[in-house]
Design a protein around this motif. Structure first.
Motif, mmCIF file in Angstrom:
data_model
loop_
_atom_site.group_PDB
_atom_site.id
_atom_site.type_symbol
_atom_site.label_atom_id
_atom_site.label_comp_id
_atom_site.label_asym_id
_atom_site.label_seq_id
_atom_site.Cartn_x
_atom_site.Cartn_y
_atom_site.Cartn_z
ATOM 1 N N PRO A 8 38.391 32.172 35.719
ATOM 2 C CA PRO A 8 38.241 30.829 35.159
ATOM 3 C C PRO A 8 38.482 29.775 36.242
ATOM 4 C CG PRO A 8 40.342 31.763 34.510
ATOM 5 C CD PRO A 8 39.609 32.831 35.277
ATOM 6 N N CYS A 65 33.433 29.433 33.888
ATOM 7 C CA CYS A 65 34.235 29.489 32.669
ATOM 8 C C CYS A 65 35.571 28.788 32.881
ATOM 9 C CB CYS A 65 34.433 30.928 32.199
ATOM 10 S SG CYS A 65 35.291 31.976 33.382
ATOM 11 N N GLN A 66 36.242 28.527 31.775
ATOM 12 C CA GLN A 66 37.532 27.824 31.766
ATOM 13 C C GLN A 66 38.540 28.610 30.937
ATOM 14 O OE1 GLN A 66 38.279 25.076 33.345
ATOM 15 N NE2 GLN A 66 36.345 24.059 33.772
ATOM 16 N N THR A 89 31.073 28.055 30.309
ATOM 17 C CA THR A 89 30.262 26.836 30.297
ATOM 18 C C THR A 89 28.813 27.147 30.672
ATOM 19 O OG1 THR A 89 30.969 26.370 32.571
ATOM 20 C CG2 THR A 89 32.195 25.300 30.781
ATOM 21 N N GLY A 139 36.235 26.811 36.193
ATOM 22 C CA GLY A 139 35.088 25.919 36.142
ATOM 23 C C GLY A 139 34.156 25.996 37.332
#
Length: 165
Positions: A39, A61-62, A98, A41
């Motif tokens: 994670p 992803c976060q 995302t 971003g």
């Protein structure tokens, strides 16, 4: 090596050679690799190559911490089909994706599916809605504005491109 008087030994040796050759042939047609989905971003990429075929998983992803994922690539016995699967072996991912993209090189996609949950520990695969992702000839990509940020597995199968005589 002569087999005179040692038929059983020769048969066992021959069987061992056949088994080892078959195992090598399978190993030459499949590969599974572990990698961490991170994670933060930032766009990350992981790839696997098998002979002249390649699968690349790109994502951002976060949330949470690193998750262990796997990528498997494989070729059919006749080398007409190339497959790529990317998944979290522990089941559902808790990361907020995302974006994602799985791309294959050397084959044209004939089938692709993305899942929000994988079949682990009595759970079942849960496919994303078809409106959440786009399938082209060479990739599977999240659909901007429709993807609900849940991803746990991608499966892509493509027909290899062979030159006709």
């Amino acid at each position: 090596m002569a087999c005179d008087g040692h038929i059983n030994s020769c048969v066992k040796l021959l069987l061992l050679v056949v088994v080892l050759c078959a195992a090598r042939a399978v190993a030459d047609r499949t590969k599974t690799l572990d990698f961490d989905v991170k994670p933060g971003g930032v766009v990350q990429t992981f790839s696997a190559k098998l002979k002249k075929y390649k699968c690349t998983f790109t994502y951002a992803c976060q949330g949470g911490t690193n998750e262990q994922w796997q990528m498997s690539v494989g070729l059919s016995d006749d080398e007409q089909m190339f497959s790529c699967s990317v998944w979290r072996p522990q089941g559902k991912s808790y990361l907020f994706f995302t974006q994602f993209k799985a791309e294959i090189k050397g084959a044209k996609i004939e089938y692709a599916t993305a899942y929000s949950q994988t079949a682990v520990g009595g759970q079942r695969d849960v496919a994303l809605k078809e409106e959440e992702y786009i399938v082209s000839e060479s990739s599977v990509t999240h659909r901007e504005g429709k993807f609900n940020s849940e991803l746990s597995k991608l499966t892509v199968i493509g027909r290899t491109r062979h030159d006709e005589l």
